[in-house]
Motif scaffolding. Structure first.
Motif, PDB file in Angstrom:
ATOM      1  N   LEU A  88     105.038 -10.769 110.909  1.00  0.00           N
ATOM      2  CA  LEU A  88     104.161 -11.908 111.119  1.00  0.00           C
ATOM      3  C   LEU A  88     102.696 -11.480 111.013  1.00  0.00           C
ATOM      4  CD1 LEU A  88     105.981 -13.750 114.051  1.00  0.00           C
ATOM      5  CD2 LEU A  88     106.360 -13.923 111.583  1.00  0.00           C
ATOM      6  N   PRO A  89     101.786 -12.431 110.869  1.00  0.00           N
ATOM      7  CA  PRO A  89     100.372 -12.084 110.667  1.00  0.00           C
ATOM      8  C   PRO A  89      99.766 -11.298 111.829  1.00  0.00           C
ATOM      9  CG  PRO A  89     100.770 -14.391 110.119  1.00  0.00           C
ATOM     10  CD  PRO A  89     102.015 -13.880 110.751  1.00  0.00           C
ATOM     11  N   TYR A  90      98.885 -10.401 111.491  1.00  0.00           N
ATOM     12  CA  TYR A  90      98.017  -9.662 112.428  1.00  0.00           C
ATOM     13  C   TYR A  90      98.742  -8.627 113.286  1.00  0.00           C
ATOM     14  CZ  TYR A  90      96.149 -14.390 111.617  1.00  0.00           C
ATOM     15  OH  TYR A  90      95.798 -15.600 111.060  1.00  0.00           O
ATOM     16  N   PHE A  91     100.043  -8.380 113.037  1.00  0.00           N
ATOM     17  CA  PHE A  91     100.795  -7.496 113.937  1.00  0.00           C
ATOM     18  C   PHE A  91     101.984  -6.901 113.172  1.00  0.00           C
ATOM     19  CE2 PHE A  91     103.650  -6.621 117.592  1.00  0.00           C
ATOM     20  CZ  PHE A  91     102.771  -5.974 118.442  1.00  0.00           C
ATOM     21  N   PRO A  92     101.842  -5.686 112.654  1.00  0.00           N
ATOM     22  CA  PRO A  92     102.920  -5.092 111.854  1.00  0.00           C
ATOM     23  C   PRO A  92     104.099  -4.623 112.704  1.00  0.00           C
ATOM     24  CG  PRO A  92     101.134  -3.527 112.133  1.00  0.00           C
ATOM     25  CD  PRO A  92     100.659  -4.819 112.735  1.00  0.00           C
ATOM     26  N   PHE A  93     105.216  -4.383 112.043  1.00  0.00           N
ATOM     27  CA  PHE A  93     106.363  -3.782 112.715  1.00  0.00           C
ATOM     28  C   PHE A  93     106.012  -2.368 113.185  1.00  0.00           C
ATOM     29  CE2 PHE A  93     108.930  -6.920 110.349  1.00  0.00           C
ATOM     30  CZ  PHE A  93     109.784  -7.332 111.364  1.00  0.00           C
ATOM     31  N   PRO A  94     106.647  -1.881 114.242  1.00  0.00           N
ATOM     32  CA  PRO A  94     106.459  -0.481 114.637  1.00  0.00           C
ATOM     33  C   PRO A  94     106.843   0.450 113.487  1.00  0.00           C
ATOM     34  CG  PRO A  94     107.604  -1.693 116.368  1.00  0.00           C
ATOM     35  CD  PRO A  94     107.533  -2.600 115.178  1.00  0.00           C
ATOM     36  N   PRO A  95     106.113   1.532 113.285  1.00  0.00           N
ATOM     37  CA  PRO A  95     106.383   2.421 112.137  1.00  0.00           C
ATOM     38  C   PRO A  95     107.757   3.076 112.173  1.00  0.00           C
ATOM     39  CG  PRO A  95     104.779   3.393 113.647  1.00  0.00           C
ATOM     40  CD  PRO A  95     104.963   1.980 114.074  1.00  0.00           C
ATOM     41  N   ASP A  96     108.382   3.171 113.359  1.00  0.00           N
ATOM     42  CA  ASP A  96     109.688   3.820 113.444  1.00  0.00           C
ATOM     43  C   ASP A  96     110.852   2.864 113.174  1.00  0.00           C
ATOM     44  OD1 ASP A  96     109.195   2.390 115.772  1.00  0.00           O
ATOM     45  OD2 ASP A  96     110.312   3.776 117.049  1.00  0.00           O
ATOM     46  N   PHE A  97     110.552   1.577 112.911  1.00  0.00           N
ATOM     47  CA  PHE A  97     111.620   0.636 112.573  1.00  0.00           C
ATOM     48  C   PHE A  97     112.158   0.958 111.176  1.00  0.00           C
ATOM     49  CE2 PHE A  97     111.466  -3.467 115.264  1.00  0.00           C
ATOM     50  CZ  PHE A  97     111.397  -2.722 116.429  1.00  0.00           C
ATOM     51  N   PRO A  98     113.465   0.785 110.955  1.00  0.00           N
ATOM     52  CA  PRO A  98     114.025   1.018 109.613  1.00  0.00           C
ATOM     53  C   PRO A  98     113.547  -0.038 108.626  1.00  0.00           C
ATOM     54  CG  PRO A  98     115.661   0.020 111.045  1.00  0.00           C
ATOM     55  CD  PRO A  98     114.487   0.351 111.923  1.00  0.00           C
TER      56      PRO A  98
END
Length: 435
Positions: A88-98
């Motif tokens: 979603l906008p303005y907030f990326p997934f955590p980098p450790d997510f697959p």
């Protein structure tokens, strides 16, 4: 006398009103938009408004955010597209997510999203009607709220209405002759969690979209015997081609090539990777997968293993249903099959026509009449998010547009805040006489 609460954002309470009536018949004037739906679309609009300092109210009939994901999806579900197309906008997934997060990881992400932007929806409030009052120039959104044993009606009055209930608000349950005589277990895919309890059972899965394919695959993993009804044509594509997301490749090519050319490349690639799927009963539509998605909203199946089980015969392909009888199903070709259970992977639909009282912006099917990318804004302060038929990326794009548009108008109007509040209160009193 009818008791009235005003929320701008404070409320005024008349002590002469009976307390039970006060809580049962509240009226709240919102100094910002009312957003219906606390799924990804509603949260994304809320985040955009928060960043601009615009107050808002999010209403949802469920008791949690993203209730479709939390309460109506099977356990093995993963995002079908790479995470960069689903954040979603303005907030990326955590980098450790697959690359393809599980449903539990996606729910965790949405909860973190709401917490990060301090978004607090009003849960257990089911919108029964939303109507634009021309006398006031305001939207009147009526809800029935349930909180334990308490039940009351609330009317929210707002300058703007954002419809964010999405494309999949209600399950679609077709009628079949004789189904009431079947006697076995029948459920919609929204109530299916896993194949536990189906070991050794013969299960009819009605529907061959992504849900039907994945439910059938899950049943195979639990040693059940699924038969999947394929009534119409379907595009089946590999999820990845040469270790690249099929969707990502298509998006890249569409920057340079016409959609028809990209469709042809996708179909040739699918034939090379998956082989001729039509010999297994999976007939392809005459229109290409991307064109079909854009024009009719039909999503191609991204194969994650079901096709291998179809080839081996573990998943049996069967034609359309003619009728059910006790413990059996008869197909349109005259063949019959003994089955123990039925799972209806028959999809979902919009519920907007059941509560939105207008016919210029939304069609009778519950989608904006104007095609993408122009279906996000209507007249008189109504907006739509999550109806692009382009997944989470399409919803995010519309959410940003809606938040920016409302934010711009809100900031201009708040320059004359005292005047606008007085007008709104006066309008509210006039509108009450027209109820």
């Amino acid at each position: 006398m009818r008791c009235t609460n005003f929320h701008i954002p404070t409320m005024v309470y008349d002590p002469e009103c009976d307390q039970a009536e006060f809580f049962a018949l509240r009226c709240i004037l919102v100094n910002g938009p009312v957003i219906v739906g606390a799924g990804p679309s509603g949260l994304a609009v809320g985040a955009g408004l928060k960043q601009q300092g615009v107050p808002f109210v999010i209403l949802d009939r469920a008791n949690c955010i993203a209730s479709l994901w939390q309460n109506q999806t099977y356990d093995r579900l993963k995002l079908h597209l790479p995470k960069q197309f689903c954040q979603l906008p303005y907030f990326p997934f955590p980098p450790d997510f697959p690359e393809y997060p599980t449903k539990y990881q996606f729910i965790s992400y949405l909860e973190s999203y709401a917490k990060h932007f301090d978004i607090n929806p009003k849960f257990n409030e089911s919108v029964h009607s939303a109507k634009y009052d021309e006398t006031c120039g305001l939207w009147r959104v009526r809800t029935v709220t349930t909180n334990g044993l308490m039940r009351g009606e609330v009317e929210y009055i707002s300058r703007w209405l954002v419809v964010a209930t999405g494309e999949n608000a209600e399950k679609v349950v077709p009628e079949f002759e004789g189904l009431e005589e079947f006697g076995g277990r029948v459920m919609h895919a929204c109530d299916y969690r896993s194949g536990e309890g189906y070991e050794g059972k013969h299960v009819l899965v009605v529907g061959c979209g992504n849900s039907g394919m994945e439910v059938s695959l899950d049943l195979c993993h639990h040693n059940a015997s699924p038969s999947m009804v394929v009534r119409s044509s379907v595009h089946v594509l590999p999820r990845e081609i040469l270790r690249k997301s099929t969707f990502e490749l298509a998006v890249s090519m569409m920057k340079w090539l016409p959609i028809k050319v990209v469709d042809k490349i996708m179909l040739v690639s699918a034939r090379l990777v998956l082989g001729n799927v039509e010999k297994y009963g999976l007939k392809r539509p005459s229109m290409g997968p991307l064109q079909l998605k854009n024009t009719e909203g039909k999503t191609p199946v991204l194969d994650i293993g079901a096709l291998q089980n179809i080839r081996s015969g573990k998943i049996k392909i069967v034609p359309g249903i003619k009728r059910f009888s006790r413990g059996r199903v008869e197909f349109v070709n005259g063949e019959t099959l003994e089955i123990d259970s039925v799972i209806l992977a028959t999809g979902y639909c919009s519920n907007v026509p059941s509560w939105l009282k207008e016919n210029e912006f939304f069609s009778t099917l519950g989608f904006p009449i104007a095609p993408f990318p122009n279906g996000w804004k209507g007249k008189a302060g109504i907006y739509a998010v999550g109806f692009t038929r382009r997944g989470l990326s399409g919803a995010s794009l519309d959410a940003m547009r809606v938040a920016q548009d409302i934010g711009k108008i809100w900031k201009e109007e708040t320059r004359h805040k005292k005047h606008s509040v007085a007008v709104a209160l006066a309008c509210h009193r006039r509108c009450k006489t027209h109820l």
